[in-house]
Write a protein that holds these residues in place. Structure first.
Motif, PDB file in Angstrom:
ATOM      1  N   ARG A 142      21.947  -7.957 -43.301  1.00  0.00           N
ATOM      2  CA  ARG A 142      20.954  -9.010 -43.552  1.00  0.00           C
ATOM      3  C   ARG A 142      21.504 -10.378 -43.177  1.00  0.00           C
ATOM      4  O   ARG A 142      20.801 -11.204 -42.577  1.00  0.00           O
ATOM      5  CB  ARG A 142      20.547  -8.994 -45.026  1.00  0.00           C
ATOM      6  CG  ARG A 142      19.562 -10.093 -45.413  1.00  0.00           C
ATOM      7  CD  ARG A 142      19.450 -10.245 -46.913  1.00  0.00           C
ATOM      8  NE  ARG A 142      20.652 -10.818 -47.494  1.00  0.00           N
ATOM      9  CZ  ARG A 142      20.892 -12.129 -47.550  1.00  0.00           C
ATOM     10  NH1 ARG A 142      20.030 -12.993 -47.022  1.00  0.00           N
ATOM     11  NH2 ARG A 142      21.990 -12.582 -48.116  1.00  0.00           N
ATOM     12  N   LYS A 145      21.549 -10.718 -39.384  1.00  0.00           N
ATOM     13  CA  LYS A 145      20.218 -10.865 -38.792  1.00  0.00           C
ATOM     14  C   LYS A 145      19.447 -12.064 -39.344  1.00  0.00           C
ATOM     15  O   LYS A 145      18.442 -12.482 -38.763  1.00  0.00           O
ATOM     16  CB  LYS A 145      19.401  -9.596 -39.030  1.00  0.00           C
ATOM     17  CG  LYS A 145      19.942  -8.367 -38.313  1.00  0.00           C
ATOM     18  CD  LYS A 145      19.858  -8.541 -36.796  1.00  0.00           C
ATOM     19  CE  LYS A 145      20.287  -7.278 -36.065  1.00  0.00           C
ATOM     20  NZ  LYS A 145      20.209  -7.444 -34.597  1.00  0.00           N
ATOM     21  N   TRP A 147      17.825 -12.112 -42.260  1.00  0.00           N
ATOM     22  CA  TRP A 147      16.617 -11.677 -42.981  1.00  0.00           C
ATOM     23  C   TRP A 147      16.536 -12.362 -44.347  1.00  0.00           C
ATOM     24  O   TRP A 147      17.550 -12.528 -45.023  1.00  0.00           O
ATOM     25  CB  TRP A 147      16.624 -10.172 -43.182  1.00  0.00           C
ATOM     26  CG  TRP A 147      16.538  -9.375 -41.918  1.00  0.00           C
ATOM     27  CD1 TRP A 147      16.066  -9.804 -40.705  1.00  0.00           C
ATOM     28  CD2 TRP A 147      16.934  -8.010 -41.736  1.00  0.00           C
ATOM     29  NE1 TRP A 147      16.138  -8.795 -39.782  1.00  0.00           N
ATOM     30  CE2 TRP A 147      16.662  -7.678 -40.381  1.00  0.00           C
ATOM     31  CE3 TRP A 147      17.470  -7.042 -42.573  1.00  0.00           C
ATOM     32  CZ2 TRP A 147      16.933  -6.418 -39.862  1.00  0.00           C
ATOM     33  CZ3 TRP A 147      17.743  -5.786 -42.059  1.00  0.00           C
ATOM     34  CH2 TRP A 147      17.462  -5.486 -40.719  1.00  0.00           C
TER      35      TRP A 147
END
Length: 234
Positions: A142, A145, A147
């Motif tokens: 996460r 990326k 996110w």
């Protein structure tokens, strides 16, 4: 040590108030209690000092090193190994797993033998450790990326609620407690340092926004995995 004394003062004040004012009885074994408080004070002081001098720096240093190396595969392998290894060694999880095995044996859910209880406790510990390892991998991915964490947490707790409906009632409480005891003295410092160090090393990531949240995932996944473990074993 002064900081540790300040942290312990409210707890001591609460105990003294209820013992002397509400219960209205003198403290039993006063000398033993004072020695115990001294040991707690020293232990807390050395523990916090150890975190600041050892665990936090090594976690951040390794996160920086993996980010600089640029190998996502080995970073994820390290994240899983860190989550799995620290969770297996958690004293709180060991205690809860052992107690759960005793209760399961007394409730005739497993055989009342040392081997059966040991296997049940070991299976529970390794199930939780596996879930935390995967949670740290997901948390690291996460961060890489970028996110938003709230969607992962919301989705995870929706799954927990759904699984609670179908899981055996005997395992639900253990599953919920496993999420709490997992993130304790060993796991939290290293995992937090990993997240903050990694977010600090990646361009465009904010350590405050992206570096934290690994502990939340590590608390969430054990509930899912332990309920799944109960569905299979019970």
């Amino acid at each position: 040590m002064l900081a540790s004394m300040r942290d312990l003062a409210p707890i001591i004040a609460v105990i003294l108030f209820f013992q002397l004012v509400i219960i209205q009885q003198p403290l039993p074994n006063l000398g033993q209690l004072l020695i115990g408080v001294l040991f707690v004070l020293l232990g807390l002081t050395f523990f916090i000092h150890g975190l600041e001098q050892g665990l936090f720096p090594i976690g951040e240093t390794m996160a920086h090193a993996f980010a600089k190396k640029g190998s996502v595969f080995w970073l994820l392998v390290f994240a899983f190994a860190l989550g799995f290894g620290t969770t297996v060694a958690e004293p709180a999880l060991i205690a809860v797993a052992a107690e759960a095995a005793k209760v399961a044996a007394s409730g005739e859910m497993i055989a009342s033998t040392e081997q059966a209880m040991s296997e049940y406790a070991t299976g529970l510990r390794f199930t939780v450790a596996l879930s935390v390892g995967l949670a740290i991998v997901l948390g690291v991915f996460r961060i890489l990326k970028g996110w938003p964490i709230q969607w992962l947490i919301i989705g995870g707790y929706i799954l927990v609620v759904i699984m609670t409906i179908f899981a055996p009632v005997e395992i639900i409480g253990i599953a919920y407690d496993s999420g709490g005891v997992t993130t304790s003295t060993i796991t939290v410092p290293l995992v937090t340092a990993l997240g903050v160090g990694l977010a600090s090393s990646i361009k465009g990531r904010n350590p405050m926004i992206d570096g934290f949240g690994l502990i939340a995932l590590a608390s969430l996944t054990p509930m899912i995995f332990v309920m799944a473990y109960g569905m299979v074993m019970l």
